[in-house]
Design a protein around this motif. Structure first.
Motif, mmCIF file in Angstrom:
data_model
loop_
_atom_site.group_PDB
_atom_site.id
_atom_site.type_symbol
_atom_site.label_atom_id
_atom_site.label_comp_id
_atom_site.label_asym_id
_atom_site.label_seq_id
_atom_site.Cartn_x
_atom_site.Cartn_y
_atom_site.Cartn_z
ATOM 1 N N LEU A 83 0.852 -1.179 0.000
ATOM 2 C CA LEU A 83 0.000 0.000 0.000
ATOM 3 C C LEU A 83 0.893 1.236 0.000
ATOM 4 O O LEU A 83 1.681 1.445 0.927
ATOM 5 N N ALA B 44 -9.891 5.479 5.864
ATOM 6 C CA ALA B 44 -9.022 4.371 6.258
ATOM 7 C C ALA B 44 -9.756 3.036 6.170
ATOM 8 O O ALA B 44 -9.187 2.031 5.726
ATOM 9 N N ALA C 261 -8.755 -0.104 3.896
ATOM 10 C CA ALA C 261 -8.416 -1.348 4.582
ATOM 11 C C ALA C 261 -9.250 -2.530 4.103
ATOM 12 O O ALA C 261 -8.777 -3.679 4.134
ATOM 13 N N ILE D 203 3.141 -1.423 3.970
ATOM 14 C CA ILE D 203 2.669 -0.054 3.739
ATOM 15 C C ILE D 203 3.868 0.868 3.599
ATOM 16 O O ILE D 203 4.849 0.753 4.338
ATOM 17 N N ILE E 199 -3.552 1.951 9.171
ATOM 18 C CA ILE E 199 -3.687 2.724 7.930
ATOM 19 C C ILE E 199 -4.108 4.155 8.245
ATOM 20 O O ILE E 199 -3.598 5.112 7.645
#
Length: 305
Positions: A80, A150, A154, A175, A237
Motif C-alpha cells: 500500500l 481508512a 483497509a 505499507i 492505515i
C-alpha cells in the motif's frame, strides 16, 4: 533601452503575482500542519495499544492467524503506497514512490509477487504512465483523511490477507508512507503490517519497561484475533494517512517558502536590472540633449559669421 525596461517591468509584475500565490499557499499549509499534528497525536495511542493487545493475545496462545503467523513460503505480498493528490510539495510523493520501488524490488528478489494498492493521484499517475498494474486505488482525501477513508482502504487489504494465495490472496501486507518527524524532517518509510512482527513489538515494549498483561480468551483466541484484525489494519492505515497528511503539508510549506524566497530574490535582481536600464535611458537622453544643444550652438555660430 525603453523596450528592455518594459520587459523587466513585465517580469517583475509576473514574479510579484507568483510570490503572492506561493506566500498564500505557504500560510495555508502552515495552518493545516497544526491540525494534522493534533490528529496524529490523538490516533497514535489507540494504534499503539491495539498493537499491544494483539501482541498479548498472540503471545498468550498458540493460535495460527494471519495477524501473527506468516506463511512458510510466502508467495505474494500487497504493498500500500500513500502519495498526495496535489503537487507543489517538493519531493514528498517522489520519495514515497522511490521507497515503494525499492521495497518492490526487494520483495521480488525474495521470489514474491507484488500487488500494488495506491492512495493519491500522484502515485496513480506514476503507475499509469509506466503502465504498471494497480490492484486498487483511492484519491481525493490525502490532505485531510478521515477514519472512513481508512476503512475504505483497509477493506480490500483485509479481504486479500484472509484469502488463500491460490485464490488471489496475499501472504504479507506492507505499507509505504511518509513519517512526520518534525516541521523540517519527513522520512519515507516502509513497514510490514501483516503478519505482525511479535519480536519487534516485544523489543519496543521491553525498551519502555512495560510488561504485557495476561488475558483469558472468550470464546477463543482465534475469535479474538478475528475481531481485532480489521481494527488493527484500519488503525494502522489511519495513523499512516494522518502521518502522510502532516508530512505533505510540511513539505508543501517548505517548498512554498523556498519558492517565495526565490521569487523575492528574483524581484530584487530584476529591479536592479530595471534601474540600470532606466539610468542608461536617462544617460542616453541627456547625451542626446547635450549633443543636440551643441550642434545647434555650432550652427548658430556659423550663421553669425
Amino acid at each position: 533601452m525603453g523596450a528592455q525596461l518594459r520587459v523587466y517591468k513585465r517580469r517583475i509584475r509576473s514574479v510579484t503575482a507568483t510570490k503572492k500565490i506561493t506566500k498564500a499557499m505557504e500560510m495555508i499549509a502552515a495552518s493545516r500542519i497544526v491540525k494534522a499534528q493534533r490528529q496524529v497525536a490523538a490516533s497514535t495511542p489507540y494504534a499503539t495499544e491495539l498493537t499491544r493487545a494483539v501482541t498479548a493475545v498472540a503471545t498468550g496462545s498458540n493460535t495460527k492467524h494471519p495477524l501473527t503467523t506468516g506463511a512458510e513460503t510466502p508467495a505474494r505480498a500487497a504493498v500500500l503506497l500513500l502519495t498526495s493528490d496535489r503537487g507543489l510539495a517538493g519531493g514528498y510523493s517522489s520519495n514515497a514512490i522511490k521507497a515503494a520501488d525499492r521495497l518492490t524490488e526487494r520483495l521480488r528478489s525474495e521470489g514474491k509477487e507484488v500487488d500494488h494498492y495506491i492512495v493519491g493521484r500522484k502515485g496513480v499517475a506514476y503507475f499509469g504512465f509506466r503502465e504498471r498494474k494497480v490492484t486498487d486505488s483511492w484519491t481525493g482525501f490525502t490532505d485531510s483523511p478521515s477514519y472512513a477513508n481508512a476503512k475504505a482502504v483497509a477493506a480490500p487489504l483485509i479481504e486479500a490477507i484472509t484469502t488463500e494465495t491460490a485464490e488471489g490472496g496475499v501472504d504479507e501486507l506492507h505499507i509505504v508512507y511518509t513519517e512526520f518527524v518534525s516541521m523540517m524532517t519527513q522520512n519515507a518509510v516502509d513497514d510490514r503490517m501483516l503478519p505482525l512482527s511479535l519480536e519487534k513489538v516485544q523489543e519496543e515494549t521491553a525498551g519502555q519497561g512495560e510488561i504485557l498483561p495476561l488475558f483469558d480468551f472468550e470464546p477463543s483466541a482465534e475469535d479474538v484475533l478475528d475481531a481485532l484484525l480489521p481494527r488493527y489494519v484500519e488503525s494502522r492505515i489511519y495513523n499512516a494517512l494522518l502521518q502522510a497528511a502532516a508530512s505533505e503539508h510540511a513539505a508543501r510549506r517548505r517548498a512554498m517558502k523556498s519558492a517565495t524566497d526565490n521569487a523575492g530574490e528574483l524581484i530584487t535582481n530584476l529591479t536592479r536590472l530595471a534601474n540600470a536600464a532606466r539610468q542608461a535611458d536617462i544617460t542616453q537622453e541627456i547625451s542626446e540633449i547635450v549633443g543636440g544643444s551643441a550642434a545647434l550652438a555650432d550652427a548658430n555660430a556659423g550663421s553669425d559669421k
